[in-house]
Design a protein around this motif. Structure first.
Motif, PDB file in Angstrom:
ATOM      1  N   LEU A  97       5.427   6.592  61.673  1.00 56.45           N
ATOM      2  CA  LEU A  97       4.580   7.452  61.789  1.00 56.45           C
ATOM      3  C   LEU A  97       3.639   7.218  62.787  1.00 56.45           C
ATOM      4  CD1 LEU A  97       3.289   9.354  59.494  1.00 56.45           C
ATOM      5  CD2 LEU A  97       2.328   7.577  58.459  1.00 56.45           C
ATOM      6  N   ALA A  98       3.001   6.039  63.086  1.00 58.31           N
ATOM      7  CA  ALA A  98       1.931   5.809  64.034  1.00 58.31           C
ATOM      8  C   ALA A  98       2.481   6.213  65.402  1.00 58.31           C
ATOM      9  CB  ALA A  98       1.888   4.266  64.050  1.00 58.31           C
ATOM     10  N   ALA A  99       3.792   5.942  65.602  1.00 55.20           N
ATOM     11  CA  ALA A  99       4.198   6.699  67.118  1.00 55.20           C
ATOM     12  C   ALA A  99       4.086   8.126  67.204  1.00 55.20           C
ATOM     13  CB  ALA A  99       5.378   6.070  67.229  1.00 55.20           C
ATOM     14  N   MET A 100       4.691   8.935  66.044  1.00 57.32           N
ATOM     15  CA  MET A 100       4.771  10.365  66.033  1.00 57.32           C
ATOM     16  C   MET A 100       2.982  10.820  66.154  1.00 57.32           C
ATOM     17  SD  MET A 100       7.766  11.087  65.890  1.00 57.32           S
ATOM     18  CE  MET A 100       8.148  12.807  65.471  1.00 57.32           C
ATOM     19  N   LYS A 101       2.270  10.210  65.420  1.00 55.52           N
ATOM     20  CA  LYS A 101       0.873  10.653  65.518  1.00 55.52           C
ATOM     21  C   LYS A 101       0.109   9.783  66.399  1.00 55.52           C
ATOM     22  CE  LYS A 101       1.441  13.131  61.596  1.00 55.52           C
ATOM     23  NZ  LYS A 101       1.401  14.682  61.619  1.00 55.52           N
ATOM     24  N   LYS A 102       0.519   9.469  67.449  1.00 55.93           N
ATOM     25  CA  LYS A 102       0.258   8.608  68.574  1.00 55.93           C
ATOM     26  C   LYS A 102      -1.473   9.203  68.563  1.00 55.93           C
ATOM     27  CE  LYS A 102       0.625   6.472  72.935  1.00 55.93           C
ATOM     28  NZ  LYS A 102       0.401   7.239  74.204  1.00 55.93           N
ATOM     29  N   THR A 136      -3.811   9.485  67.065  1.00 59.27           N
ATOM     30  CA  THR A 136      -4.585   9.930  65.884  1.00 59.27           C
ATOM     31  C   THR A 136      -5.405   8.939  65.136  1.00 59.27           C
ATOM     32  OG1 THR A 136      -2.750  10.236  64.449  1.00 59.27           O
ATOM     33  CG2 THR A 136      -3.230  12.171  66.075  1.00 59.27           C
ATOM     34  N   TRP A 137      -5.875   9.202  64.201  1.00 58.63           N
ATOM     35  CA  TRP A 137      -6.565   8.322  63.199  1.00 58.63           C
ATOM     36  C   TRP A 137      -5.611   7.345  62.444  1.00 58.63           C
ATOM     37  CZ3 TRP A 137      -6.146   8.916  58.044  1.00 58.63           C
ATOM     38  CH2 TRP A 137      -5.591  10.270  57.486  1.00 58.63           C
ATOM     39  N   ILE A 138      -4.550   8.192  62.209  1.00 60.67           N
ATOM     40  CA  ILE A 138      -3.331   7.632  61.451  1.00 60.67           C
ATOM     41  C   ILE A 138      -2.975   6.369  62.471  1.00 60.67           C
ATOM     42  CG2 ILE A 138      -1.181   7.729  60.297  1.00 60.67           C
ATOM     43  CD1 ILE A 138      -1.588  10.446  59.905  1.00 60.67           C
ATOM     44  N   ASP A 139      -2.531   6.607  63.455  1.00 58.81           N
ATOM     45  CA  ASP A 139      -2.194   5.636  64.473  1.00 58.81           C
ATOM     46  C   ASP A 139      -3.164   4.432  64.641  1.00 58.81           C
ATOM     47  OD1 ASP A 139      -0.673   4.327  66.506  1.00 58.81           O
ATOM     48  OD2 ASP A 139      -1.723   5.300  67.797  1.00 58.81           O
ATOM     49  N   ARG A 140      -4.284   4.774  64.475  1.00 56.24           N
ATOM     50  CA  ARG A 140      -5.195   3.694  64.735  1.00 56.24           C
ATOM     51  C   ARG A 140      -5.359   3.001  63.381  1.00 56.24           C
ATOM     52  NH1 ARG A 140      -9.994   6.770  66.620  1.00 56.24           N
ATOM     53  NH2 ARG A 140      -8.423   8.132  68.026  1.00 56.24           N
ATOM     54  N   ILE A 141      -5.518   3.453  62.385  1.00 54.28           N
ATOM     55  CA  ILE A 141      -5.522   2.599  61.270  1.00 54.28           C
ATOM     56  C   ILE A 141      -4.309   1.731  61.000  1.00 54.28           C
ATOM     57  CG2 ILE A 141      -5.389   2.811  58.686  1.00 54.28           C
ATOM     58  CD1 ILE A 141      -7.103   5.199  58.795  1.00 54.28           C
ATOM     59  N   LEU A 199       9.526   3.829  69.830  1.00 51.01           N
ATOM     60  CA  LEU A 199       9.606   5.071  69.574  1.00 51.01           C
ATOM     61  C   LEU A 199       8.753   6.083  70.479  1.00 51.01           C
ATOM     62  CD1 LEU A 199      10.761   7.362  67.979  1.00 51.01           C
ATOM     63  CD2 LEU A 199       8.925   7.212  66.304  1.00 51.01           C
ATOM     64  N   ILE A 200       7.391   5.326  71.122  1.00 49.49           N
ATOM     65  CA  ILE A 200       6.526   5.904  72.000  1.00 49.49           C
ATOM     66  C   ILE A 200       7.275   5.874  73.292  1.00 49.49           C
ATOM     67  CG2 ILE A 200       4.356   5.513  73.511  1.00 49.49           C
ATOM     68  CD1 ILE A 200       3.108   4.726  70.996  1.00 49.49           C
ATOM     69  N   GLU A 201       8.049   5.045  73.557  1.00 49.52           N
ATOM     70  CA  GLU A 201       8.878   5.096  74.755  1.00 49.52           C
ATOM     71  C   GLU A 201      10.104   6.090  74.742  1.00 49.52           C
ATOM     72  OE1 GLU A 201      10.938   1.444  75.715  1.00 49.52           O
ATOM     73  OE2 GLU A 201       8.781   0.185  75.613  1.00 49.52           O
ATOM     74  N   VAL A 202      10.476   6.191  73.734  1.00 49.91           N
ATOM     75  CA  VAL A 202      11.413   7.416  73.585  1.00 49.91           C
ATOM     76  C   VAL A 202      10.828   8.573  73.518  1.00 49.91           C
ATOM     77  CG1 VAL A 202      13.333   8.300  71.998  1.00 49.91           C
ATOM     78  CG2 VAL A 202      13.123   5.856  72.195  1.00 49.91           C
ATOM     79  N   LEU A 203      10.090   8.556  72.997  1.00 56.54           N
ATOM     80  CA  LEU A 203       9.191  10.232  72.902  1.00 56.54           C
ATOM     81  C   LEU A 203       8.652  10.581  74.347  1.00 56.54           C
ATOM     82  CD1 LEU A 203       7.219  10.084  69.666  1.00 56.54           C
ATOM     83  CD2 LEU A 203       9.430  11.229  70.141  1.00 56.54           C
TER      84      LEU A 203
END
Lengths: 336, 279
Positions: free
Chosen positions: A130-135, A137-142, A220-224
């Motif tokens: 979730l965090a990586a897909m919404k990198k 954003t506030w979700i990621d930060r939380i 996942l960030i790397e992959v994306l």
């Protein structure tokens, strides 16, 4: 190709076994030395409060019977050869063979640890995704903030908080013990056991998610940001489909192996969680053995935990070798 | 984070700011912890079991001792133990890491094997074992922390030294006839010193957490010391009657200190890493 792969795996396992054996010998030797070094008197620990009734002559006879007067190397030798023949000695506080105590405690612990392991794996993985897909954003930060905070939270304090909230304030769960107090062992039903399992398992899983979530996020960030995902995005794929087609397979394997390699932390966390909730598992036995000077049990548990951690790492290695096609290809060049 | 955005600080400046704030807090905690004498936590039976209020920020315990003072003293003790343990652990890892990287293949494989050895038993179990071997107390816990936490930093130092040694300018200065000592002092040290400082900073939170954990289990510092672990394990008996503040505040203070050290260590690591330094 196939037979070479199997042979390589065989060689790999062989080397692992040798390494494991050398580590186990070293661990048992070191821990034996350490335990002998301890100022806690084993005879006093064994006899306990009746020590006043033991005369010096009796004491000497016990020493002789246990071989405490012999040189340390000889003591180690006899202890070690007993272990090789499968005899871990007798636990002083439970008055049962150590292997029996460990076996019984292990069943309790494995219920706790596997629940926590599966839960923290699934939750942590989903949080990371979730965090990586919404990198950014506030979700990621939380999620990031939450994971970093968890990584510096003392496990036992988390247990105490859960205890305060769920057992004392809300009264949903019992305060401690693996089974209700005052009930015979045969009358304990499975619901009771589960009820006593939930809080310690929850503690362990809350703490356990941090590592895997952060790791999964990074991967996942790397992959994306790789070319094929950029291309897929350009074709119009997005959201869950994108993750399902291109992300999942790339990050599932590292996550699973990471979970297996985390057996060591799992065991350490279980020691603390079991102590907080007085759950009768291996961890509590370790603490008891340390506090009350039960040398055979302590040594047995040290060896057992080493094997436990090793098995976790071994499974992680094997999964990597068997499942990941890249390592399979590489190892035919560099077979070791 | 929000603050640093308003002030328009970059990572370097915000890390510096965090360092200053943290060191002020830590100094204050440690100093007050040492300056407080036993009177501050003397039992006062008139205000037993008081919930947090303006007189007693963190409430009082079953003997009427002020929990705020106890927490501060506990924290200063924990920080002290953590510092000694982390420095001891870092020294071991420096020595072994450098040995592994410089003294040839045999030494390297021995050190690697040692690292595997110390990683093969869960930290907490080996801490219990070592604490048992020293009969508990301050010595047991410091030795335990020093002996269990070195492998990760040793690995970093080993690979760092190896990498620096193979760089061109080191090779050149060796060919120019510089002594080993000179190379170690002028070329290798400047590269690994920042790593070591960050390594100690990152070891430190773990050391504090493990100190608290082992003390909580009853194998660490003696029950007479006002350590955080002791406070928390004593509080367990009183939780079921609803005295939540006994466990909540000491724990959250510990968490804040640990979290800040972790954050600063992480930021510094990013800063000395050239790939991240520009942010």
């Amino acid at each position: 190709m196939r037979w070479r792969f199997t042979r390589n795996l065989g060689i790999f396992l062989f080397w692992k076994a040798i390494k494991m054996a050398s580590l186990l010998v070293a661990i048992s030797f070191l821990s034996f030395l350490l335990v002998k070094q301890s100022p806690i008197d084993p005879i006093q620990a064994y006899v306990g409060a009746d020590m006043l009734n033991v005369s010096p002559e009796q004491r000497e006879r016990i020493e002789e019977y246990w071989g405490l007067n012999e040189p340390i190397m000889e003591q180690f030798w006899s202890w070690g050869s007993a272990i090789l023949s499968g005899d871990l000695g007798t636990s002083m506080i439970y008055r049962l063979p150590v292997s029996e105590v460990i076996g019984e405690r292990f069943i309790n612990s494995i219920a706790l640890m596997s629940t926590a392991w599966v839960l923290s794996g699934i939750i942590g993985f989903s949080m990371g995704v979730l965090a990586a897909m919404k990198k950014d954003t506030w979700i990621d930060r939380i999620i990031k903030w939450y994971c970093y905070t968890l990584a510096s939270t003392p496990t036992f304090w988390m247990g105490l908080l859960l205890l305060i909230v769920f057992a004392v304030w809300l009264n949903w769960f019992p305060v401690g013990m693996g089974v209700p107090a005052g009930v015979l062992a045969e009358d304990v039903n499975i619901m009771d056991r589960i009820k006593h399992l939930i809080l310690p398992a929850l503690t362990l899983s809350i703490i356990g998610v941090a590592n895997i979530a952060l790791h999964t996020r990074q991967k996942l960030i790397e992959v994306l940001s790789s070319d094929y995902v950029v291309f897929a995005r350009a074709r119009g794929e997005k959201g869950f489909t994108l993750f399902w087609r291109h992300g999942l397979r790339n990050i599932a394997l590292p996550a699973i192996t990471l979970q297996f390699a985390a057996f060591s932390e799992l065991f350490g966390g279980a020691v603390l969680a079991e102590q907080v909730f007085s759950y009768p598992g291996l961890g509590q036995a370790t603490v008891e053995a340390g506090l009350r000077g039960d040398v055979p049990l302590l040594l047995g548990l040290v060896l057992f935990s080493a094997i436990f951690v090793f098995v976790g790492n071994l499974i992680a290695d094997i999964i990597y070798r068997v499942v990941d096609p890249r390592t399979r290809k590489e190892q035919s060049y560099a077979a070791k | 984070m929000q603050l640093s955005k308003q002030l328009n600080l970059n990572k370097r400046q915000s890390t510096l700011l965090a360092c200053i704030v943290l060191s002020i807090i830590v100094c204050a905690v440690v100093l007050t912890g040492f300056l407080y004498d036993e009177d501050r936590i003397a039992s006062n039976l008139e205000v037993r079991n008081a919930a947090p209020s303006f007189d007693h920020f963190f409430g009082t315990d079953w003997l009427g001792r002020d929990m705020f003072s106890r927490t501060i003293m506990g924290l200063s003790l924990s920080i002290g133990v953590g510092l000694v343990g982390a420095i001891g652990s870092a020294s071991i890892s420096i020595i072994l890491g450098v040995i592994a990287a410089t003294m040839g293949k045999v030494a390297d494989s021995i050190v690697t094997w040692l690292i595997d050895l110390f990683l093969s038993v869960p930290h907490l179990v080996s801490l219990i074992l070592i604490a048992f071997a020293f009969g508990g107390g301050f010595k047991g816990i410091v030795f335990g922390i020093a002996l269990t936490h070195w492998p990760s930093l040793a690995r970093v130092i080993r690979s760092e030294v190896m990498q620096v040694r193979s760089l061109d300018f080191v090779q050149v200065s060796r060919k120019m006839g510089k002594s080993r000592w000179w190379i170690a002092k002028e070329h290798i040290m400047p590269h690994i010193v920042p790593q070591i400082i960050v390594g100690i900073l990152l070891l430190f939170p773990h050391a504090i957490l493990h100190e608290a954990a082992v003390t909580f289990l009853g194998l660490g510092l003696s029950p007479h010391e006002p350590a955080i672990g002791i406070i928390l394990s004593e509080s367990m008996r009183y939780l079921s009657v609803g005295m939540w503040w006994l466990a909540f505040f000491p724990g959250i203070c510990l968490l804040i200190i640990v979290r800040m050290f972790d954050k600063i260590g992480d930021n510094l690591r990013m800063l000395i890493d050239p790939h991240h330094a520009h942010r």
